[in-house]
Design a protein around this motif. Structure first.
Motif, PDB file in Angstrom:
ATOM      1  N   GLN A 256       0.830  -1.212   0.000  1.00 31.03           N
ATOM      2  CA  GLN A 256       0.000   0.000   0.000  1.00 31.03           C
ATOM      3  C   GLN A 256       0.866   1.264   0.000  1.00 31.03           C
ATOM      4  O   GLN A 256       2.057   1.202   0.303  1.00 31.03           O
ATOM      5  CB  GLN A 256      -0.984  -0.011   1.161  1.00 31.03           C
ATOM      6  N   THR A 257       0.245   2.394  -0.347  1.00 29.09           N
ATOM      7  CA  THR A 257       1.055   3.592  -0.573  1.00 29.09           C
ATOM      8  C   THR A 257       1.791   4.028   0.695  1.00 29.09           C
ATOM      9  O   THR A 257       2.844   4.641   0.604  1.00 29.09           O
ATOM     10  CB  THR A 257       0.199   4.756  -1.098  1.00 29.09           C
ATOM     11  N   GLN A 258       1.225   3.733   1.869  1.00 30.99           N
ATOM     12  CA  GLN A 258       1.951   4.010   3.109  1.00 30.99           C
ATOM     13  C   GLN A 258       2.627   2.744   3.609  1.00 30.99           C
ATOM     14  O   GLN A 258       2.934   2.633   4.793  1.00 30.99           O
ATOM     15  CB  GLN A 258       0.980   4.535   4.180  1.00 30.99           C
ATOM     16  N   GLY A 259       2.843   1.781   2.726  1.00 31.00           N
ATOM     17  CA  GLY A 259       3.337   0.483   3.147  1.00 31.00           C
ATOM     18  C   GLY A 259       4.846   0.377   3.119  1.00 31.00           C
ATOM     19  O   GLY A 259       5.566   1.336   2.820  1.00 31.00           O
ATOM     20  N   VAL A 260       5.331  -0.830   3.409  1.00 31.61           N
ATOM     21  CA  VAL A 260       6.757  -1.085   3.579  1.00 31.61           C
ATOM     22  C   VAL A 260       7.544  -0.722   2.320  1.00 31.61           C
ATOM     23  O   VAL A 260       8.546  -0.006   2.380  1.00 31.61           O
ATOM     24  CB  VAL A 260       6.977  -2.572   3.931  1.00 31.61           C
ATOM     25  N   LEU A 261       7.079  -1.207   1.180  1.00 31.51           N
ATOM     26  CA  LEU A 261       7.834  -1.024  -0.059  1.00 31.51           C
ATOM     27  C   LEU A 261       7.950   0.451  -0.426  1.00 31.51           C
ATOM     28  O   LEU A 261       9.031   0.946  -0.762  1.00 31.51           O
ATOM     29  CB  LEU A 261       7.139  -1.802  -1.185  1.00 31.51           C
ATOM     30  N   LEU A 264      10.319   2.208   1.897  1.00 32.11           N
ATOM     31  CA  LEU A 264      11.705   1.918   1.530  1.00 32.11           C
ATOM     32  C   LEU A 264      12.147   2.781   0.358  1.00 32.11           C
ATOM     33  O   LEU A 264      13.246   3.331   0.346  1.00 32.11           O
ATOM     34  CB  LEU A 264      11.850   0.440   1.166  1.00 32.11           C
ATOM     35  N   MET A 265      11.262   2.891  -0.637  1.00 33.44           N
ATOM     36  CA  MET A 265      11.634   3.659  -1.829  1.00 33.44           C
ATOM     37  C   MET A 265      11.782   5.138  -1.500  1.00 33.44           C
ATOM     38  O   MET A 265      12.667   5.815  -2.031  1.00 33.44           O
ATOM     39  CB  MET A 265      10.585   3.442  -2.934  1.00 33.44           C
ATOM     40  N   VAL A 266      10.940   5.635  -0.615  1.00 35.43           N
ATOM     41  CA  VAL A 266      11.052   7.034  -0.208  1.00 35.43           C
ATOM     42  C   VAL A 266      12.354   7.232   0.563  1.00 35.43           C
ATOM     43  O   VAL A 266      13.114   8.173   0.331  1.00 35.43           O
ATOM     44  CB  VAL A 266       9.844   7.457   0.650  1.00 35.43           C
ATOM     45  N   TRP A 267      12.652   6.294   1.460  1.00 36.51           N
ATOM     46  CA  TRP A 267      13.872   6.362   2.275  1.00 36.51           C
ATOM     47  C   TRP A 267      15.115   6.339   1.383  1.00 36.51           C
ATOM     48  O   TRP A 267      16.074   7.059   1.599  1.00 36.51           O
ATOM     49  CB  TRP A 267      13.870   5.185   3.251  1.00 36.51           C
ATOM     50  N   VAL A 271      11.679   7.665  -4.882  1.00 41.34           N
ATOM     51  CA  VAL A 271      10.479   8.457  -5.167  1.00 41.34           C
ATOM     52  C   VAL A 271      10.328   9.491  -4.053  1.00 41.34           C
ATOM     53  O   VAL A 271      10.845   9.299  -2.952  1.00 41.34           O
ATOM     54  CB  VAL A 271       9.195   7.594  -5.236  1.00 41.34           C
ATOM     55  N   SER A 272       9.639  10.576  -4.358  1.00 40.01           N
ATOM     56  CA  SER A 272       9.416  11.588  -3.323  1.00 40.01           C
ATOM     57  C   SER A 272       8.238  11.170  -2.450  1.00 40.01           C
ATOM     58  O   SER A 272       7.481  10.271  -2.810  1.00 40.01           O
ATOM     59  CB  SER A 272       9.105  12.933  -3.973  1.00 40.01           C
ATOM     60  N   ASP A 273       8.100  11.807  -1.295  1.00 41.76           N
ATOM     61  CA  ASP A 273       7.039  11.419  -0.365  1.00 41.76           C
ATOM     62  C   ASP A 273       5.660  11.660  -0.974  1.00 41.76           C
ATOM     63  O   ASP A 273       4.713  10.952  -0.677  1.00 41.76           O
ATOM     64  CB  ASP A 273       7.202  12.205   0.945  1.00 41.76           C
ATOM     65  N   ASP A 274       5.546  12.673  -1.824  1.00 38.27           N
ATOM     66  CA  ASP A 274       4.248  12.938  -2.453  1.00 38.27           C
ATOM     67  C   ASP A 274       4.014  12.012  -3.640  1.00 38.27           C
ATOM     68  O   ASP A 274       2.894  11.843  -4.081  1.00 38.27           O
ATOM     69  CB  ASP A 274       4.170  14.386  -2.968  1.00 38.27           C
ATOM     70  N   GLY A 275       5.105  11.466  -4.178  1.00 38.48           N
ATOM     71  CA  GLY A 275       4.989  10.708  -5.422  1.00 38.48           C
ATOM     72  C   GLY A 275       4.967   9.210  -5.203  1.00 38.48           C
ATOM     73  O   GLY A 275       5.431   8.464  -6.061  1.00 38.48           O
ATOM     74  N   ARG A 276       4.452   8.780  -4.049  1.00 39.90           N
ATOM     75  CA  ARG A 276       4.408   7.336  -3.773  1.00 39.90           C
ATOM     76  C   ARG A 276       3.634   6.610  -4.864  1.00 39.90           C
ATOM     77  O   ARG A 276       2.670   7.132  -5.407  1.00 39.90           O
ATOM     78  CB  ARG A 276       3.743   7.084  -2.419  1.00 39.90           C
ATOM     79  N   ILE A 277       4.107   5.402  -5.165  1.00 44.16           N
ATOM     80  CA  ILE A 277       3.534   4.682  -6.311  1.00 44.16           C
ATOM     81  C   ILE A 277       2.368   3.814  -5.856  1.00 44.16           C
ATOM     82  O   ILE A 277       2.438   3.143  -4.822  1.00 44.16           O
ATOM     83  CB  ILE A 277       4.604   3.805  -6.988  1.00 44.16           C
ATOM     84  N   GLN A 278       1.293   3.824  -6.629  1.00 41.74           N
ATOM     85  CA  GLN A 278       0.132   2.988  -6.329  1.00 41.74           C
ATOM     86  C   GLN A 278       0.428   1.565  -6.799  1.00 41.74           C
ATOM     87  O   GLN A 278       0.415   1.265  -7.983  1.00 41.74           O
ATOM     88  CB  GLN A 278      -1.097   3.547  -7.063  1.00 41.74           C
ATOM     89  N   LEU A 279       0.731   0.670  -5.846  1.00 37.82           N
ATOM     90  CA  LEU A 279       1.120  -0.695  -6.210  1.00 37.82           C
ATOM     91  C   LEU A 279       0.024  -1.700  -5.924  1.00 37.82           C
ATOM     92  O   LEU A 279       0.148  -2.879  -6.223  1.00 37.82           O
ATOM     93  CB  LEU A 279       2.364  -1.098  -5.425  1.00 37.82           C
ATOM     94  N   ILE A 280      -1.049  -1.243  -5.303  1.00 39.44           N
ATOM     95  CA  ILE A 280      -2.085  -2.186  -4.892  1.00 39.44           C
ATOM     96  C   ILE A 280      -3.444  -1.550  -5.185  1.00 39.44           C
ATOM     97  O   ILE A 280      -3.513  -0.365  -5.479  1.00 39.44           O
ATOM     98  CB  ILE A 280      -1.917  -2.540  -3.403  1.00 39.44           C
TER      99      ILE A 280
END
Lengths: 416, 398
Positions: A256-261, A264-267, A271-280
């Protein structure tokens, strides 16, 4: 036995023949007795439900049962214009009877499958029909103009027949018009054909991904010491033994967008915090979760087949001058074909029927045809349509199975 | 695991039937249905001259009462089940469902009814009654208010249905996480559809009902004209066109427990929800959620009893108790759903567990909230649900 000793060698006496027959018969019955529980089980849990499903997809007598006199009367109508007053009067008395029996809803629902929107026509008319005056061929169309339309009456004539092609037509996004021709539904009502294609596409994609991921794992396991292979095997089997629901919901936590993956990518700054990817909650979620869940079904048969391939064959190819790539492509890979075939067929057929996983992680674009079957079973209560969709899916799987048999040969399939 | 793909629905039914079969075993002998342990106003027709041997031999009655789960079912267990069991000795087994009425149809048609009373929405109550799947109720037999007002006058006007007894008024509202909006928080329905001012994912229930109404209202249709517009093809197109504007940003939920979870996970910034679930998250889980009451769509929950139930008399006793003035007050002290009786409204006070929470201020039935809201038109949905579901599913898949 004593009688046999005395008789000539090539012609056993009739008594011995009878004994032999009796012994054979007994053996046959014993064998049948051993198989019987499974046979009964298969008939009760597999054959009967399939037959009942196939029946339900074409047999729908509700309308004729609820409005019997109307169904009979409308058969004599020639289909031109609208029926005469006598048929209208029978409609009114049948509707009043059905309303007092509280069965009118079933007839209305059945007619609604034929012409969407007619449930309201029947239900509203049935609520008010007691207050109408004859001639009904004028007062009913005055109540709702649709009673004066030929299309409605043609539909009533069609639903009066207990056997109907409606559900199969609906399952193919089609419908019958008043003059009996078959037309495609309006574009905003088309759904199932697209979903059938999507189901095939997602299943094929999952199958290819499973093979691509499963082949190296199986190869690795088949070519390492058995202690290490067992460790890897546990890693394959542990998720296999975990409940489907648990695994699917773990993917929600991961993807999920606030999820582990995404975290990790933001960290990592990908990707930027606003640009989280919709994976689910889309097709990605469905494909990822289904690939994970079905992976063991390719790894296990591949591993079983690879364990049986003597390493000397590849070594022989190498010693005869083949490059490692050629030896792999021309010697090793063809030998794994039974495992690839078994894994592919298993994964594909299982994927075609998946519905829990797409329902949980598929969102809008990751829904498969089985989600719609479940929907019609559980929510819309249109069991005829659910049965027709199921029957088409079954036909599709059988066709693919036949194709596989023709191309690869089902005797080549090995499950380990 | 779906081993035979095309059989999925069949297996589903088979499993369901097996599960129901097990439930049926639990309820076992129901001969004692008519002889509750203690006489009570709600069970006045108990036969006092039951022979002693019979009373001791027969096992206790078990009722299976089905509702929506989570915080809502908890409120019903505390408010209805426990006090009813204490009074009558009837054991209540609580079962959860997600609002799908297919099991009722399956049970009635197969003649194996194991659900004694079910909590449903109005459109489903009407539809079940139309199709002859639930039993008609004699509303005059329901207990009067404590001051003697007959039941027929005590229930809110227009809430009594042929085969159903109303429990409570609940509402479809929008909720958001207030901590995400330190400056200007959303406050109207229009804000939900405003992706520019309030960017982020939205949560909506995965059915056409309520969403089409919300879309039309956000598109400028007055609350009293919504169903008029929606019964025309142009109106339906207009509603879908409005939903198109946020389609890519929507996460669709199905169970009532999901919206508070989606908000808590930060998966959505705003979501439609049942007001009681948000209330529970606010009070019991101390979440910083807020409700947008603007143009709420309210509906009723009602008890229905499937036809052919084995404990119909006991089930009716339960329904009578659970919709009596004090019974309803029991639920209303646990969850913020407005009771269906006027006499209960006066009794609504503090939360049973959190005495500093005034339940009245959280109810969807306060005058200003009702005035601004829309009542779900159950007749519209009983009539048009099937075709709009088809259109909605096709729209989702595109």
């Amino acid at each position: 036995m004593t009688a046999a000793d005395a008789a000539p060698y090539d012609t056993p006496p009739p008594e011995l023949k009878r004994q032999l027959q009796r012994a054979n018969r007994l053996a046959r019955w014993k064998a049948l007795g051993l198989v019987a529980p499974l046979l009964v089980f298969l008939i009760v849990t597999f054959i009967v439900p399939i037959l009942s499903m196939l029946t339900r997809s074409v047999y729908s007598p509700a309308f004729g049962e609820v409005l019997p006199h109307l169904s009979e009367a409308v058969q004599n109508w020639d289909g031109d214009g609208i029926p005469d007053e006598a048929v209208f009067a029978i409609l009114v008395t049948d509707m009043m009877a059905a309303r007092s029996q509280r069965t009118i809803g079933q007839a209305a629902t059945r007619l609604n499958y034929e012409v969407p929107g007619t449930r309201s026509l029947v239900m509203r008319s049935a609520r008010r029909v007691a207050r109408l005056d004859a001639p009904y061929s004028e007062s009913l169309p005055a109540l709702d103009p649709r009673w004066g339309e030929r299309e409605i009456w043609a539909a009533i004539k069609r639903v009066s027949e207990p056997v109907t092609p409606t559900f199969y037509l609906s399952a193919l996004d089609r419908a019958q018009t008043a003059d009996g021709s078959i037309v495609l539904n309006a574009e905003e009502q088309r759904l199932y054909v697209q979903l059938f294609w999507r189901t095939l596409w997602v299943s094929a994609l999952v199958m290819v991904l499973c093979l691509a991921l499963g082949f190296p794992i199986a190869y690795l396991m088949a070519h390492m010491s058995s202690a290490r292979a067992n460790l890897l095997m546990i890693l394959v089997l542990l998720p296999f033994w975990t409940s489907l629901l648990v695994r699917t919901t773990s993917w929600i936590a991961l993807l999920q967008t606030q999820g582990v993956l995404n975290d990790l990518m933001v960290w990592a700054g990908l990707v930027s915090d606003d640009g989280r990817i919709q994976l689910i909650y889309n097709q990605i979620g469905t494909v990822v979760a289904m690939t994970h869940i079905l992976l063991p079904f390719t790894v296990l048969p591949l591993y079983a087949v690879m364990r049986g391939i003597p390493p000397s064959l590849t070594r022989a190819a190498l010693s005869l001058g083949a490059t490692p790539a050629t030896a792999f492509m021309r010697v090793y890979l063809p030998l794994t074909a039974p495992g690839i075939g078994a894994g592919a067929v298993l994964v594909f057929i299982l994927a075609v029927g998946y519905y829990i996983t797409p329902a949980l992680v598929g969102g809008r674009t990751g829904q498969l045809i089985s989600n719609l079957i479940a929907f019609h079973m559980q929510e819309s209560l249109n069991w005829g349509l659910a049965a027709a969709l199921g029957a088409l899916l079954l036909a599709g799987v059988l066709a693919l199975y036949w194709l596989y048999d023709r191309l690869v040969g089902i005797d080549k399939m090995r499950l380990g | 695991m779906t081993f035979a793909p095309s059989l999925a629905p069949r297996l589903l039914t088979a499993t369901a039937i097996m599960a129901l079969g097990l439930a049926a075993c639990d309820s076992g002998n129901n001969d004692a249905a008519e002889a509750p342990a203690t006489p009570d106003a709600a069970v006045a027709d108990a036969t006092p001259d039951t022979p002693i041997e019979e009373a001791t031999q027969s096992t206790e009655t078990t009722l299976t009462i089905v509702s929506w789960g989570g915080a809502y079912t908890k409120a019903q267990i505390e408010g209805f089940h426990k006090p009813f069991s204490e009074r009558t000795g009837i054991i209540i087994q609580s079962d959860d469902y997600d609002g799908n009425i297919a099991p009722i149809k399956a049970q009635v048609e197969s003649g194996n009814v194991v659900w004694d009373a079910v909590d449903v929405e109005t459109a489903e109550a009407v539809r079940l009654c139309d199709e002859g799947l639930t039993v008609p109720v004699d509303h005059s037999s329901l207990p009067p208010a404590p001051d003697g007002t007959p039941a027929l006058k005590d229930f809110l006007p227009g809430t009594l249905f042929e085969c159903a007894v109303p429990i409570s008024v609940w509402s479809n509202v929008f909720a958001f996480d207030a901590s995400k909006y330190p400056e200007t928080a959303p406050s109207t329905l229009d804000d939900f559809f405003d992706l520019e001012t309030y960017p982020g994912k939205r949560g909506l229930r995965k059915i056409p009902k309520f969403n089409l109404e919300f879309a039309l209202m956000a598109d400028g249709v007055a609350t009293d004209k919504v169903y008029e517009v929606l019964s025309t093809p142009q109106g339906v197109d207009r509603a879908f066109a409005k939903l198109d504007t946020i389609k890519d940003e929507v996460i669709w939920w199905e169970a009532g427990a999901q919206p508070p979870q989606l908000l808590a996970d930060g998966e959505v910034v705003m979501t439609s929800a049942f007001n009681g679930r948000i209330f529970n998250a606010q009070i019991a889980e101390k979440q910083p959620f807020e409700i947008i009451w603007d143009r709420q769509i309210w509906d009723l929950d009602l008890w229905v009893m499937p036809k052919g139930g084995k404990n119909l008399d006991a089930a009716m006793d339960f329904v009578s108790f659970a919709t009596s003035t004090e019974g309803l007050a029991g639920q209303a002290s646990w969850i913020a759903y407005g009771p269906s009786r006027k006499s209960t409204l006066e009794l609504v006070g503090a939360h049973a567990e959190y005495p500093d929470v005034d339940m009245k201020s959280h109810m969807p039935t306060t005058p200003e909230r009702l005035a601004n809201g829309l009542q779900n038109d159950y007749e519209f949905w009983a009539d048009y649900n099937d075709e709009l579901e088809q259109r909605f599913n096709a729209w989702l898949a595109q």
